[in-house]
Motif scaffolding. Structure first.
Motif, PDB file in Angstrom:
ATOM      1  N   GLY A  56      63.066  29.682  44.313  1.00 48.36           N
ATOM      2  CA  GLY A  56      62.618  28.299  44.130  1.00 48.36           C
ATOM      3  C   GLY A  56      63.496  27.550  43.141  1.00 48.36           C
ATOM      4  O   GLY A  56      63.845  26.382  43.353  1.00 48.36           O
ATOM      5  N   GLY A  57      63.865  28.226  42.065  1.00 51.41           N
ATOM      6  CA  GLY A  57      64.742  27.590  41.075  1.00 51.41           C
ATOM      7  C   GLY A  57      66.119  27.285  41.637  1.00 51.41           C
ATOM      8  O   GLY A  57      66.693  26.229  41.364  1.00 51.41           O
ATOM      9  N   LEU A  58      66.649  28.206  42.439  1.00 45.04           N
ATOM     10  CA  LEU A  58      67.970  27.986  43.040  1.00 45.04           C
ATOM     11  C   LEU A  58      67.945  26.886  44.104  1.00 45.04           C
ATOM     12  O   LEU A  58      68.942  26.199  44.310  1.00 45.04           O
ATOM     13  CB  LEU A  58      68.481  29.293  43.653  1.00 45.04           C
ATOM     14  N   ALA A  59      66.805  26.735  44.763  1.00 39.96           N
ATOM     15  CA  ALA A  59      66.697  25.738  45.834  1.00 39.96           C
ATOM     16  C   ALA A  59      66.347  24.350  45.321  1.00 39.96           C
ATOM     17  O   ALA A  59      66.401  23.379  46.072  1.00 39.96           O
ATOM     18  CB  ALA A  59      65.650  26.183  46.854  1.00 39.96           C
ATOM     19  N   THR A  60      66.002  24.248  44.044  1.00 37.84           N
ATOM     20  CA  THR A  60      65.580  22.960  43.497  1.00 37.84           C
ATOM     21  C   THR A  60      66.769  22.244  42.867  1.00 37.84           C
ATOM     22  O   THR A  60      67.403  22.774  41.965  1.00 37.84           O
ATOM     23  CB  THR A  60      64.479  23.168  42.439  1.00 37.84           C
ATOM     24  N   GLU A  61      67.041  21.071  43.361  1.00 34.20           N
ATOM     25  CA  GLU A  61      68.132  20.257  42.839  1.00 34.20           C
ATOM     26  C   GLU A  61      67.551  19.019  42.167  1.00 34.20           C
ATOM     27  O   GLU A  61      67.047  18.122  42.835  1.00 34.20           O
ATOM     28  CB  GLU A  61      69.070  19.855  43.981  1.00 34.20           C
ATOM     29  N   LEU A  62      67.575  18.999  40.850  1.00 35.16           N
ATOM     30  CA  LEU A  62      67.089  17.835  40.110  1.00 35.16           C
ATOM     31  C   LEU A  62      68.302  17.002  39.706  1.00 35.16           C
ATOM     32  O   LEU A  62      68.835  17.131  38.624  1.00 35.16           O
ATOM     33  CB  LEU A  62      66.312  18.264  38.862  1.00 35.16           C
ATOM     34  N   GLY A  63      68.688  16.173  40.617  1.00 31.97           N
ATOM     35  CA  GLY A  63      69.869  15.350  40.375  1.00 31.97           C
ATOM     36  C   GLY A  63      69.491  13.960  39.911  1.00 31.97           C
ATOM     37  O   GLY A  63      68.378  13.704  39.444  1.00 31.97           O
ATOM     38  N   PRO A  64      70.422  13.053  40.060  1.00 32.05           N
ATOM     39  CA  PRO A  64      70.191  11.670  39.616  1.00 32.05           C
ATOM     40  C   PRO A  64      69.009  11.003  40.313  1.00 32.05           C
ATOM     41  O   PRO A  64      68.337  10.163  39.731  1.00 32.05           O
ATOM     42  CB  PRO A  64      71.490  10.957  39.975  1.00 32.05           C
ATOM     43  N   LEU A  81      52.543  34.354  52.601  1.00 30.65           N
ATOM     44  CA  LEU A  81      52.457  32.977  53.066  1.00 30.65           C
ATOM     45  C   LEU A  81      52.483  32.003  51.891  1.00 30.65           C
ATOM     46  O   LEU A  81      53.184  30.995  51.909  1.00 30.65           O
ATOM     47  CB  LEU A  81      51.174  32.775  53.897  1.00 30.65           C
ATOM     48  N   ASN A  82      51.738  32.325  50.842  1.00 40.10           N
ATOM     49  CA  ASN A  82      51.743  31.489  49.646  1.00 40.10           C
ATOM     50  C   ASN A  82      53.145  31.411  49.038  1.00 40.10           C
ATOM     51  O   ASN A  82      53.600  30.328  48.637  1.00 40.10           O
ATOM     52  CB  ASN A  82      50.743  32.034  48.626  1.00 40.10           C
ATOM     53  N   ALA A  83      53.835  32.540  48.979  1.00 37.18           N
ATOM     54  CA  ALA A  83      55.187  32.562  48.426  1.00 37.18           C
ATOM     55  C   ALA A  83      56.133  31.706  49.277  1.00 37.18           C
ATOM     56  O   ALA A  83      56.931  30.936  48.743  1.00 37.18           O
ATOM     57  CB  ALA A  83      55.701  33.996  48.348  1.00 37.18           C
ATOM     58  N   PHE A  84      56.002  31.818  50.594  1.00 34.86           N
ATOM     59  CA  PHE A  84      56.840  31.020  51.478  1.00 34.86           C
ATOM     60  C   PHE A  84      56.579  29.531  51.291  1.00 34.86           C
ATOM     61  O   PHE A  84      57.505  28.726  51.227  1.00 34.86           O
ATOM     62  CB  PHE A  84      56.595  31.428  52.939  1.00 34.86           C
ATOM     63  N   LEU A  85      55.318  29.154  51.203  1.00 33.77           N
ATOM     64  CA  LEU A  85      54.977  27.738  51.032  1.00 33.77           C
ATOM     65  C   LEU A  85      55.423  27.208  49.668  1.00 33.77           C
ATOM     66  O   LEU A  85      55.728  26.036  49.524  1.00 33.77           O
ATOM     67  CB  LEU A  85      53.483  27.532  51.243  1.00 33.77           C
ATOM     68  N   ASN A  86      55.448  28.065  48.673  1.00 39.40           N
ATOM     69  CA  ASN A  86      55.950  27.659  47.358  1.00 39.40           C
ATOM     70  C   ASN A  86      57.441  27.427  47.430  1.00 39.40           C
ATOM     71  O   ASN A  86      57.995  26.574  46.794  1.00 39.40           O
ATOM     72  CB  ASN A  86      55.654  28.720  46.295  1.00 39.40           C
TER      73      ASN A  86
END
Length: 89
Positions: free
Chosen positions: A22-30, A84-89
């Motif tokens: 999740g951290g790697l897939a999250t892009e907090l850009g401009p 399923l919960n992990a996938f949805l997260n």
């Protein structure tokens, strides 16, 4: 004794893997920083510790559910729901 720790270790590793992905897939850009956020939004530095707590509690819930499952079928259902919960997260 070793058998008691297997669900705990498995749940902890699964939670760590989901959190890492999740951290790697999250892009907090401009785009995110430019959003107008409400005044009551927690500070950015608080999100890491809170999500760590959430994933830790989810892993603990999985271990408790696993240990109280009446049979193998119930354990399989628990694993499926947590996956399923992990996938949805």
């Amino acid at each position: 004794m070793k058998r008691q720790w297997k669900p705990v270790l498995t749940a902890a590793l699964a939670a760590l893997a989901v959190a890492t992905l999740g951290g790697l897939a999250t892009e907090l850009g401009p785009w995110y920083r430019s959003l107008q956020k409400p005044a009551w939004q927690p500070p950015d530095w608080l999100f890491g510790p809170v999500w760590t707590l959430i994933y830790g509690l989810a892993a603990l819930a999985g271990v408790i559910a696993w240990r109280h499952a009446p049979d193998r079928s119930a354990r399989a259902r628990i694993i499926g729901l947590f996956a399923l919960n992990a996938f949805l997260n």
